[in-house]
Design a protein around this motif. Structure first.
Motif, PDB file in Angstrom:
ATOM      1  N   GLY A   5       0.815  -1.215   0.000  1.00  0.00           N
ATOM      2  CA  GLY A   5       0.000   0.000   0.000  1.00  0.00           C
ATOM      3  C   GLY A   5       0.848   1.264   0.000  1.00  0.00           C
ATOM      4  N   MET A   6       2.014   1.190  -0.654  1.00  0.00           N
ATOM      5  CA  MET A   6       2.937   2.334  -0.667  1.00  0.00           C
ATOM      6  C   MET A   6       3.346   2.654  -2.101  1.00  0.00           C
ATOM      7  SD  MET A   6       5.110   1.058   2.646  1.00  0.00           S
ATOM      8  CE  MET A   6       6.459   2.191   2.454  1.00  0.00           C
ATOM      9  N   SER A   7       3.987   3.804  -2.289  1.00  0.00           N
ATOM     10  CA  SER A   7       4.459   4.194  -3.619  1.00  0.00           C
ATOM     11  C   SER A   7       5.854   3.609  -3.855  1.00  0.00           C
ATOM     12  CB  SER A   7       4.532   5.715  -3.718  1.00  0.00           C
ATOM     13  OG  SER A   7       5.575   6.174  -2.885  1.00  0.00           O
ATOM     14  N   PRO A   8       6.249   3.409  -5.126  1.00  0.00           N
ATOM     15  CA  PRO A   8       7.624   2.964  -5.399  1.00  0.00           C
ATOM     16  C   PRO A   8       8.659   3.900  -4.763  1.00  0.00           C
ATOM     17  CG  PRO A   8       6.292   2.785  -7.392  1.00  0.00           C
ATOM     18  CD  PRO A   8       5.434   3.483  -6.368  1.00  0.00           C
ATOM     19  N   ALA A   9       8.371   5.190  -4.760  1.00  0.00           N
ATOM     20  CA  ALA A   9       9.325   6.148  -4.164  1.00  0.00           C
ATOM     21  C   ALA A   9       9.504   5.867  -2.674  1.00  0.00           C
ATOM     22  CB  ALA A   9       8.847   7.579  -4.390  1.00  0.00           C
ATOM     23  N   ILE A  37      13.128   4.608  -0.216  1.00  0.00           N
ATOM     24  CA  ILE A  37      13.658   5.204   1.024  1.00  0.00           C
ATOM     25  C   ILE A  37      14.277   4.099   1.884  1.00  0.00           C
ATOM     26  CG2 ILE A  37      13.008   6.376   3.191  1.00  0.00           C
ATOM     27  CD1 ILE A  37      10.779   7.775   1.566  1.00  0.00           C
ATOM     28  N   HIS A  38      13.657   2.922   1.850  1.00  0.00           N
ATOM     29  CA  HIS A  38      14.082   1.835   2.745  1.00  0.00           C
ATOM     30  C   HIS A  38      14.991   0.809   2.085  1.00  0.00           C
ATOM     31  CE1 HIS A  38      11.352   3.415   5.729  1.00  0.00           C
ATOM     32  NE2 HIS A  38      10.441   3.504   4.784  1.00  0.00           N
ATOM     33  N   TYR A  39      14.749   0.552   0.795  1.00  0.00           N
ATOM     34  CA  TYR A  39      15.532  -0.480   0.089  1.00  0.00           C
ATOM     35  C   TYR A  39      15.936   0.068  -1.276  1.00  0.00           C
ATOM     36  CZ  TYR A  39      13.189  -3.287   3.647  1.00  0.00           C
ATOM     37  OH  TYR A  39      12.702  -3.775   4.838  1.00  0.00           O
ATOM     38  N   LYS A  40      17.236   0.082  -1.525  1.00  0.00           N
ATOM     39  CA  LYS A  40      17.718   0.672  -2.790  1.00  0.00           C
ATOM     40  C   LYS A  40      17.419  -0.238  -3.984  1.00  0.00           C
ATOM     41  CE  LYS A  40      21.866   1.845  -1.222  1.00  0.00           C
ATOM     42  NZ  LYS A  40      21.655   1.948   0.246  1.00  0.00           N
ATOM     43  N   THR A  41      17.427  -1.555  -3.746  1.00  0.00           N
ATOM     44  CA  THR A  41      17.198  -2.497  -4.849  1.00  0.00           C
ATOM     45  C   THR A  41      16.307  -3.647  -4.367  1.00  0.00           C
ATOM     46  OG1 THR A  41      19.080  -3.863  -4.236  1.00  0.00           O
ATOM     47  CG2 THR A  41      19.522  -2.083  -5.806  1.00  0.00           C
ATOM     48  N   LYS A  42      15.779  -4.377  -5.329  1.00  0.00           N
ATOM     49  CA  LYS A  42      14.996  -5.578  -5.029  1.00  0.00           C
ATOM     50  C   LYS A  42      15.900  -6.605  -4.342  1.00  0.00           C
ATOM     51  CE  LYS A  42      13.771  -8.274  -8.538  1.00  0.00           C
ATOM     52  NZ  LYS A  42      13.063  -9.036  -9.609  1.00  0.00           N
ATOM     53  N   GLU A  43      17.162  -6.667  -4.785  1.00  0.00           N
ATOM     54  CA  GLU A  43      18.092  -7.635  -4.197  1.00  0.00           C
ATOM     55  C   GLU A  43      18.340  -7.311  -2.730  1.00  0.00           C
ATOM     56  OE1 GLU A  43      21.773  -9.713  -3.071  1.00  0.00           O
ATOM     57  OE2 GLU A  43      21.482  -7.543  -3.097  1.00  0.00           O
ATOM     58  N   GLU A  44      18.300  -6.040  -2.372  1.00  0.00           N
ATOM     59  CA  GLU A  44      18.493  -5.675  -0.962  1.00  0.00           C
ATOM     60  C   GLU A  44      17.369  -6.276  -0.106  1.00  0.00           C
ATOM     61  OE1 GLU A  44      19.275  -1.463  -0.202  1.00  0.00           O
ATOM     62  OE2 GLU A  44      18.823  -1.737   1.930  1.00  0.00           O
ATOM     63  N   LEU A  45      16.147  -6.265  -0.642  1.00  0.00           N
ATOM     64  CA  LEU A  45      15.025  -6.892   0.074  1.00  0.00           C
ATOM     65  C   LEU A  45      15.261  -8.398   0.231  1.00  0.00           C
ATOM     66  CD1 LEU A  45      12.106  -4.942  -1.546  1.00  0.00           C
ATOM     67  CD2 LEU A  45      12.132  -5.517   0.887  1.00  0.00           C
ATOM     68  N   LEU A  46      15.675  -9.043  -0.858  1.00  0.00           N
ATOM     69  CA  LEU A  46      15.918 -10.487  -0.801  1.00  0.00           C
ATOM     70  C   LEU A  46      17.036 -10.804   0.189  1.00  0.00           C
ATOM     71  CD1 LEU A  46      15.365 -13.366  -1.842  1.00  0.00           C
ATOM     72  CD2 LEU A  46      17.069 -12.945  -3.635  1.00  0.00           C
ATOM     73  N   HIS A  47      18.072  -9.986   0.172  1.00  0.00           N
ATOM     74  CA  HIS A  47      19.191 -10.205   1.093  1.00  0.00           C
ATOM     75  C   HIS A  47      18.731 -10.082   2.541  1.00  0.00           C
ATOM     76  CE1 HIS A  47      22.820  -8.550   3.308  1.00  0.00           C
ATOM     77  NE2 HIS A  47      23.030  -9.842   3.180  1.00  0.00           N
ATOM     78  N   ARG A  48      17.916  -9.070   2.821  1.00  0.00           N
ATOM     79  CA  ARG A  48      17.412  -8.851   4.181  1.00  0.00           C
ATOM     80  C   ARG A  48      16.559 -10.048   4.628  1.00  0.00           C
ATOM     81  NH1 ARG A  48      16.330  -4.169   7.550  1.00  0.00           N
ATOM     82  NH2 ARG A  48      16.941  -5.158   9.508  1.00  0.00           N
ATOM     83  N   ILE A  49      15.680 -10.494   3.737  1.00  0.00           N
ATOM     84  CA  ILE A  49      14.809 -11.645   4.038  1.00  0.00           C
ATOM     85  C   ILE A  49      15.659 -12.892   4.291  1.00  0.00           C
ATOM     86  CG2 ILE A  49      13.100 -13.242   3.021  1.00  0.00           C
ATOM     87  CD1 ILE A  49      12.066 -10.722   1.406  1.00  0.00           C
ATOM     88  N   SER A  50      16.654 -13.125   3.429  1.00  0.00           N
ATOM     89  CA  SER A  50      17.503 -14.319   3.554  1.00  0.00           C
ATOM     90  C   SER A  50      18.318 -14.276   4.828  1.00  0.00           C
ATOM     91  CB  SER A  50      18.469 -14.418   2.375  1.00  0.00           C
ATOM     92  OG  SER A  50      17.751 -14.589   1.193  1.00  0.00           O
ATOM     93  N   SER A  51      18.827 -13.089   5.120  1.00  0.00           N
ATOM     94  CA  SER A  51      19.680 -12.943   6.283  1.00  0.00           C
ATOM     95  C   SER A  51      18.879 -13.172   7.573  1.00  0.00           C
ATOM     96  CB  SER A  51      20.310 -11.546   6.244  1.00  0.00           C
ATOM     97  OG  SER A  51      20.988 -11.301   7.426  1.00  0.00           O
ATOM     98  N   ILE A  52      17.730 -12.522   7.680  1.00  0.00           N
ATOM     99  CA  ILE A  52      16.902 -12.696   8.883  1.00  0.00           C
ATOM    100  C   ILE A  52      16.356 -14.126   8.939  1.00  0.00           C
ATOM    101  CG2 ILE A  52      14.801 -11.935  10.096  1.00  0.00           C
ATOM    102  CD1 ILE A  52      15.240  -9.138   8.915  1.00  0.00           C
ATOM    103  N   GLY A  53      15.890 -14.644   7.803  1.00  0.00           N
ATOM    104  CA  GLY A  53      15.325 -15.996   7.763  1.00  0.00           C
ATOM    105  C   GLY A  53      16.348 -17.037   8.180  1.00  0.00           C
ATOM    106  N   HIS A  54      17.558 -16.955   7.649  1.00  0.00           N
ATOM    107  CA  HIS A  54      18.586 -17.930   8.005  1.00  0.00           C
ATOM    108  C   HIS A  54      19.040 -17.760   9.456  1.00  0.00           C
ATOM    109  CE1 HIS A  54      19.029 -18.968   3.684  1.00  0.00           C
ATOM    110  NE2 HIS A  54      19.405 -20.110   4.181  1.00  0.00           N
ATOM    111  N   THR A  55      19.068 -16.530   9.925  1.00  0.00           N
ATOM    112  CA  THR A  55      19.446 -16.297  11.323  1.00  0.00           C
ATOM    113  C   THR A  55      18.401 -16.914  12.259  1.00  0.00           C
ATOM    114  OG1 THR A  55      20.569 -14.277  10.673  1.00  0.00           O
ATOM    115  CG2 THR A  55      20.042 -14.506  13.010  1.00  0.00           C
TER     116      THR A  55
END
Lengths: 211, 211
Positions: free
Chosen positions: B55-59, B63-81
């Motif tokens: 429910g947010m704008s791409p802009a 602000i929070h994630y520079k790339t789609k890969e940054e989101l995947l990295h965050r998910i993988s990092s927290i998930g594996h931890t």
């Protein structure tokens, strides 16, 4: 190297990968679709990507497959049929329930290791099939489940196995074999044959086979 | 229902899914990314899709994630931890090697069943990470492997387990648990707790635990 080249070890008994698909252009498109779906996922792949991998035009693809889903359905149908054949062939060799279970598991594992791209596509993209095609594929899967469940049931009846939960153990045995497609690495330490032998031993332990 | 709603059973001990992610907008985007990646795959998902689900704008996303890969990295990092914590917590409860192995397997299975969307993303989209991020995640995975290998090794040393191939059996045990994320169905016959108990028993059989 063209998309029609395929250096995947042949564990299904065919001479040419997807040799059951004719004419040759339709076979090449299927090989290209498996590679594309395995690499980027079904939803991220376009029919244009597939045609281009096969060195063909999008128009040439439409002669053989009307939709991308038709390609996935063909891959899933052939892949699940081969997997079922692999299990059934192992069982047809006969022997004790323990011998049949070991044979079925090692063949099933070799297939998932050797054909890991195909296996990933058929296992992970089920939800992308149309409801009608999904029902057809789920019926094929149930036949594979039944082959393994029947061996375990036979071993329990004869007193060779000790298994409190036959459906749950069947699910776990198949799941263990299927997940080989996720982690198996052709450059890794173990060959498909070695993983097959290890898993056959582990599964005989899971059913507490008398040895 | 918005993308921020999450009715997945909580098996990780958090009160709010991805509660470790702040501020709230960053957390909502992560929840939306997990759902989108699990549904359509990483490559088929755009940052626009994720923003829209949250429910947010791409802009606002950028602000929070520079790339789609940054989101995947965050998910993988927290998930594996979290997965590593689940295993380590079970081991920290102590007991015999058999009790530790049963506890680790049942907790790990409950996590993969209860958090199957997250687990699928972190297990199936490893190849989409940058080489640097992939190396970091592989190191986390090796720590989970080491926890299980260490319990099995301890059981072999004490004579409680009989395992000819400790690394291979470790691989199989983890693989069996991980694949729960593929087949587990919240509307299916078995609860995460029931699958956890079944698998703990099957794994004790795999190591021929003296009971």
């Amino acid at each position: 190297m063209t998309a029609a080249d395929d250096t995947t070890p042949d564990c299904g008994g065919e001479d040419v990968p997807w040799g059951e698909v004719a004419p040759e252009a339709a076979r090449r498109l299927l090989v290209a679709a498996v590679a594309a779906f395995a690499e980027r996922g079904y939803h991220a792949t376009t029919t244009r990507d597939i045609a281009s991998r096969a060195g063909m035009s999008p128009a040439a693809l439409y002669i053989h497959y009307k939709t991308k889903e038709e390609l996935l359905h063909r891959i899933s149908s052939i892949g699940h049929t081969r997997a079922l054949e692999v299990l059934s062939t192992a069982v047809a060799r006969g022997g004790t329930p323990g011998e049949k279970l070991a044979g079925a598991v090692s063949s099933f594992v070799r297939w998932h290791a050797g054909r890991h791209d195909t296996a990933r596509v058929v296992q992970y993209e089920l939800d992308a099939l149309t409801p009608e095609h999904r029902t057809e594929i789920v019926a094929l899967r149930r036949r594979s489940d039944a082959v393994v469940r029947e061996i375990i049931h036979e071993g329990v009846e004869s007193g060779e196995f000790d298994v409190p939960d036959v459906p749950g153990t069947t699910l776990a045995v198949l799941s263990l074999c299927i997940d080989v497609a996720r982690w198996f690495n052709v450059n890794g330490r173990r060959t498909p044959e070695e993983v097959g032998a290890l898993y056959a031993d582990l599964v005989l332990r899971m059913v507490s086979a008398r040895r």
